[in-house]
Structures are given as C-alpha cells and as structure tokens.
Enzyme design. Structure first.
Site, PDB file in Angstrom:
ATOM      1  N   PRO A 120      -9.497 -19.263   2.158  1.00 44.56           N
ATOM      2  CG  PRO A 120     -10.181 -21.231   3.232  1.00 44.56           C
ATOM      3  CD  PRO A 120     -10.250 -20.501   1.913  1.00 44.56           C
ATOM      4  CB  CYS A 121      -4.503 -17.666   2.969  1.00 48.60           C
ATOM      5  SG  CYS A 121      -5.011 -15.957   3.095  1.00 48.60           S
ATOM      6  CG  HIS A 122      -8.337 -17.569   7.916  1.00 47.03           C
ATOM      7  ND1 HIS A 122      -9.039 -17.291   6.755  1.00 47.03           N
ATOM      8  CD2 HIS A 122      -9.170 -18.307   8.685  1.00 47.03           C
ATOM      9  CE1 HIS A 122     -10.244 -17.813   6.839  1.00 47.03           C
ATOM     10  NE2 HIS A 122     -10.346 -18.448   8.003  1.00 47.03           N
TER      11      HIS A 122
END
Length: 152
Positions: A120-122
């Site tokens: 989850p780089c968001h």
C-alpha cells in the site's frame, strides 16, 4: 507470465502473476496492455481486490512474488505492515526499514512499487501529512485513503 486487466473503482488495473505469486498490480492510466487467461493467483487477487474495494478486506492473503533486494526489499516488507486506514511518512518508513536518513530512497522505492494497493504505497505521505507522488495519480491516492477511512 500471466496478466489480466480488471476493472476497479479507481480505473483499470493490470494484474500480473509469475505462477508463484502476484508480481504486479499497476494502474493502466490510458496505456495499452494485453490480457492472457488468468491463473489461480490472478483469480484470487481479483477476488481480494473486489473485497477490498467494498470494505470487506483489510489484509491481503495472496502470495507475493518480489524480485527486490536489500533496502528496497526491506522498505516493501515494512510497507506491507502499514495498517489499513492509517498512513506513514517516508521518514518513518525509512526508519522502520533500517535507514532513518533514507526518506528520499523510500520515495524511489515507492515510485517503483510493482504491486500497488496490496503493497500500500498509497498509505505513504509527506512529513506534514500531505499527499505526494503516486503512480496512479494523487486523485487515486486520495480515493484509496478515503475508501479506507470510510470502512475503518
């Protein structure tokens, strides 16, 4: 390598599998891509993503196949531990990955994250909590964070 295009609330996603695990989830952003017949891993990834988008899945269980090494691998492993509905700064992630002064390097790893949403780089934000860089665009980053807050 198998790859399949799936529709999602944030636009089409390209899911890739090497037969051992999911090795790519990317935003198509108007790029052409071809699909092959999905394998079991892609079918599972599609199902888990559908559950994620309706708030029924907070953790992914699909096998992941990564070819990263060293610091990049450490960053992505720590990224996978960032809880649903929360955020972490580049500095905090660098510290967790073992190099507190490598916030810029964390940014480079996020830029090349091969498995969006599942890794989850968001959830990685700027020092002030600001939304910064995202392969799918900042509007999609905001949509993903808002979705998680809605179901958190």
């Amino acid at each position: 390598m198998k790859q399949t295009i799936v529709e999602s609330p944030v636009g089409p996603l390209l899911l890739s599998s090497d037969g051992k695990g999911i090795c790519g989830i990317s935003f198509l952003n108007d790029h052409d891509a071809s699909s092959t017949e999905p394998d079991e891993i892609i079918i599972q990834a599609k199902k888990e993503l559908e559950e994620y988008f309706i708030g029924k899945r907070k953790k992914f269980t699909i096998p992941i196949s990564l070819e990263k090494k060293g610091f990049a691998k450490a960053v992505l492993e720590q990224l996978a531990l960032v809880p649903y509905g929360s955020t972490i700064t580049y500095c905090e992630l660098a510290k967790k990955a073992g190099n507190p002064k490598a916030a810029r390097a964390v940014g480079a790893v996020m830029h090349s994250n091969p498995i969006a949403i599942v890794l989850p780089c968001h959830r990685v934000v700027g020092k002030s909590g600001s939304l910064t860089g995202f392969a799918g665009g900042l509007e999609i980053k905001k949509q993903l964070l808002d979705l998680e807050k809605q179901f958190f």
